[in-house]
Design a protein around this motif. Structure first.
Motif, PDB file in Angstrom:
ATOM      1  N   LEU A 205       0.831  -1.196   0.000  1.00 23.24           N
ATOM      2  CA  LEU A 205       0.000   0.000   0.000  1.00 23.24           C
ATOM      3  C   LEU A 205       0.869   1.252   0.000  1.00 23.24           C
ATOM      4  O   LEU A 205       1.936   1.281   0.627  1.00 23.24           O
ATOM      5  CB  LEU A 205      -0.899   0.015   1.232  1.00 23.24           C
ATOM      6  N   THR A 206       0.406   2.286  -0.673  1.00 22.62           N
ATOM      7  CA  THR A 206       1.081   3.586  -0.630  1.00 22.62           C
ATOM      8  C   THR A 206       0.081   4.647  -0.218  1.00 22.62           C
ATOM      9  O   THR A 206      -1.125   4.522  -0.457  1.00 22.62           O
ATOM     10  CB  THR A 206       1.715   3.944  -1.985  1.00 22.62           C
ATOM     11  N   PHE A 207       0.597   5.720   0.386  1.00 23.64           N
ATOM     12  CA  PHE A 207      -0.246   6.762   0.958  1.00 23.64           C
ATOM     13  C   PHE A 207       0.379   8.138   0.709  1.00 23.64           C
ATOM     14  O   PHE A 207       1.594   8.261   0.542  1.00 23.64           O
ATOM     15  CB  PHE A 207      -0.400   6.578   2.470  1.00 23.64           C
ATOM     16  N   ILE A 208      -0.477   9.153   0.751  1.00 25.00           N
ATOM     17  CA  ILE A 208       0.010  10.527   0.786  1.00 25.00           C
ATOM     18  C   ILE A 208      -0.877  11.291   1.765  1.00 25.00           C
ATOM     19  O   ILE A 208      -2.117  11.247   1.675  1.00 25.00           O
ATOM     20  CB  ILE A 208      -0.002  11.203  -0.615  1.00 25.00           C
ATOM     21  N   TYR A 209      -0.242  11.953   2.711  1.00 28.42           N
ATOM     22  CA  TYR A 209      -0.991  12.748   3.677  1.00 28.42           C
ATOM     23  C   TYR A 209      -1.520  13.996   2.992  1.00 28.42           C
ATOM     24  O   TYR A 209      -0.841  14.620   2.186  1.00 28.42           O
ATOM     25  CB  TYR A 209      -0.105  13.115   4.864  1.00 28.42           C
ATOM     26  N   VAL A 210      -2.743  14.383   3.314  1.00 23.78           N
ATOM     27  CA  VAL A 210      -3.420  15.439   2.573  1.00 23.78           C
ATOM     28  C   VAL A 210      -2.668  16.765   2.605  1.00 23.78           C
ATOM     29  O   VAL A 210      -2.665  17.523   1.614  1.00 23.78           O
ATOM     30  CB  VAL A 210      -4.872  15.601   3.083  1.00 23.78           C
ATOM     31  N   LYS A 211      -1.991  17.081   3.698  1.00 23.06           N
ATOM     32  CA  LYS A 211      -1.252  18.345   3.764  1.00 23.06           C
ATOM     33  C   LYS A 211      -0.052  18.327   2.820  1.00 23.06           C
ATOM     34  O   LYS A 211       0.294  19.356   2.220  1.00 23.06           O
ATOM     35  CB  LYS A 211      -0.790  18.624   5.196  1.00 23.06           C
ATOM     36  N   ASP A 212       0.574  17.164   2.662  1.00 23.81           N
ATOM     37  CA  ASP A 212       1.687  17.050   1.712  1.00 23.81           C
ATOM     38  C   ASP A 212       1.186  17.189   0.277  1.00 23.81           C
ATOM     39  O   ASP A 212       1.859  17.777  -0.574  1.00 23.81           O
ATOM     40  CB  ASP A 212       2.405  15.708   1.895  1.00 23.81           C
ATOM     41  N   LEU A 213       0.019  16.633  -0.008  1.00 28.07           N
ATOM     42  CA  LEU A 213      -0.550  16.778  -1.345  1.00 28.07           C
ATOM     43  C   LEU A 213      -0.861  18.236  -1.643  1.00 28.07           C
ATOM     44  O   LEU A 213      -0.547  18.743  -2.729  1.00 28.07           O
ATOM     45  CB  LEU A 213      -1.825  15.934  -1.456  1.00 28.07           C
ATOM     46  N   ALA A 214      -1.467  18.938  -0.691  1.00 28.22           N
ATOM     47  CA  ALA A 214      -1.808  20.347  -0.898  1.00 28.22           C
ATOM     48  C   ALA A 214      -0.557  21.189  -1.109  1.00 28.22           C
ATOM     49  O   ALA A 214      -0.525  22.077  -1.980  1.00 28.22           O
ATOM     50  CB  ALA A 214      -2.608  20.868   0.295  1.00 28.22           C
ATOM     51  N   ALA A 215       0.490  20.920  -0.343  1.00 29.05           N
ATOM     52  CA  ALA A 215       1.741  21.670  -0.513  1.00 29.05           C
ATOM     53  C   ALA A 215       2.353  21.398  -1.880  1.00 29.05           C
ATOM     54  O   ALA A 215       2.872  22.306  -2.547  1.00 29.05           O
ATOM     55  CB  ALA A 215       2.719  21.305   0.598  1.00 29.05           C
ATOM     56  N   ALA A 216       2.284  20.134  -2.317  1.00 31.11           N
ATOM     57  CA  ALA A 216       2.852  19.768  -3.619  1.00 31.11           C
ATOM     58  C   ALA A 216       2.146  20.493  -4.756  1.00 31.11           C
ATOM     59  O   ALA A 216       2.771  20.839  -5.774  1.00 31.11           O
ATOM     60  CB  ALA A 216       2.775  18.262  -3.817  1.00 31.11           C
ATOM     61  N   VAL A 217       0.846  20.724  -4.622  1.00 29.19           N
ATOM     62  CA  VAL A 217       0.088  21.440  -5.659  1.00 29.19           C
ATOM     63  C   VAL A 217       0.754  22.779  -5.968  1.00 29.19           C
ATOM     64  O   VAL A 217       1.025  23.115  -7.127  1.00 29.19           O
ATOM     65  CB  VAL A 217      -1.370  21.655  -5.213  1.00 29.19           C
TER      66      VAL A 217
END
Length: 340
Positions: A205-217
């Motif tokens: 399984l792989t995951f991304i924490y929502v705050k990291d996704l928002a920062a990456a945007v």
């Protein structure tokens, strides 16, 4: 760069965090939402709201023209989408046709953004190699096996046919964090001393924490190197179901958690029944035959090397840190429910 941001599909779990990150970076934020959309995750008074009818390009063109600057002096994050539907045809309507309608509205309003980031999904690539467990990469040829994944790759392909749209595409893996519901089901189960897994073969399984996704945007929108490119977004490692269980149990302070493995065939039967019940109730079910195909997938390994190289992608949260914040929010919500 421009500090005007339009977030279409801002009302959901991920959209709220994208709006918060935009505000943190000094953007003037306009949230594009339906009239009926909850503003629960858009409570900051600085957020402006733009009501959009995704079925009606003319209405959207008029609304957008009055809300964003002329020319290309703004950034657009397109986060609108459906992950589960009562009628599978709605995946095509919401995830593909609505994007076409929005692009048509942008052209009619003469408000093509300086950059557009489209939130797709790792499911657009389809299953990974379940023999070698080799990671999915930017060079993987898409072969989605779900209606959800097909609708996402159709939307991606549409953007590729738009020479006037300066797009970037994200393909995030499983996104989790406070307020997200699917992973919350797993956390609740472990909190009650049960861990339900699917199938007997090893699943990565792989995951991304929502705050990291928002920062990456916004990191991606800050550089021209990401123009007309696609990126897998994930924490740069994978976990087994047992690792997830141990981490969650430790954070929840549950010493005894009983692992239960559900056979693939049984999951299919439960998913089919749940789907029919959802149709009868006119409410999308978390479990359905499309979700079944995602859950049976054994290999979610993926490479983020291109994102690292092009815009310095470096998640701050590993699964331990992300689940710690997620569990804290879960317990806070339990306290709020108990006080009502």
């Amino acid at each position: 760069m421009s500090k005007n941001g339009l977030i279409i599909g801002a009302g959901g779990f991920v959209g709220g965090f994208i709006a918060d990150e935009a505000l943190r970076r000094g953007y003037t934020v306009t949230a594009g939402i339906r009239e009926s959309t909850s503003r629960r995750y858009l409570a900051d008074s600085r957020i402006r709201f733009l009501i959009l009818d995704y079925e009606n390009p003319e209405q959207m063109a008029e609304a957008i023209a009055g809300a964003v600057p002329e020319g290309d002096d703004y950034r657009l994050v397109y986060n609108l989408g459906a992950t589960k539907c009562t009628n599978f045809a709605d995946f095509n309507r919401i995830n593909y046709q609505y994007l076409r309608n929005v692009v048509e509205a942008l052209r009619m309003a003469r408000r093509i953004p300086g950059r557009l980031l489209y939130m797709s999904s790792l499911s657009a690539l389809g299953p990974g190699d379940e023999r070698t467990y080799a990671p999915l990469t930017g060079k993987t040829i898409p072969a989605p096996d779900t209606r959800y994944g097909v609708s996402k790759i159709k939307a991606e392909t549409f953007l590729e046919t738009c020479p006037d749209i300066p797009w970037t595409i994200f393909r995030p893996t499983g996104v989790y964090g406070p307020h997200e519901q699917d992973y919350l089901m797993m956390i609740r189960s472990i909190d009650r001393h049960w861990d339900f897994g699917v199938g007997l073969r090893r699943q990565m399984l792989t995951f991304i924490y929502v705050k990291d996704l928002a920062a990456a945007v916004f990191d991606a929108l800050d550089t021209d190197r990401t123009l007309r490119r696609k990126y897998i977004i994930s924490e740069p490692r994978s976990y087994t179901q047992a690792e997830f269980r141990r981490i969650a149990a430790r954070i929840l302070r549950r010493r005894l958690v009983i692992p239960v493995r559900v056979p693939i065939w049984m999951l299919y039967l439960v998913s089919a029944v749940a789907e029919k019940i959802g149709v009868i109730r006119s409410k999308p079910s978390t479990l359905n035959r499309d979700k079944f195909r995602i859950m049976r997938q054994r290999n979610w390994n993926c490479s983020v090397d291109e994102a690292v190289a092009d815009f310095g992608f470096a998640p701050r949260y590993d699964l331990v840190a992300g689940l710690t914040e997620t569990v804290a929010a879960y317990r806070e919500s339990l306290g709020e429910e108990a006080s009502r």
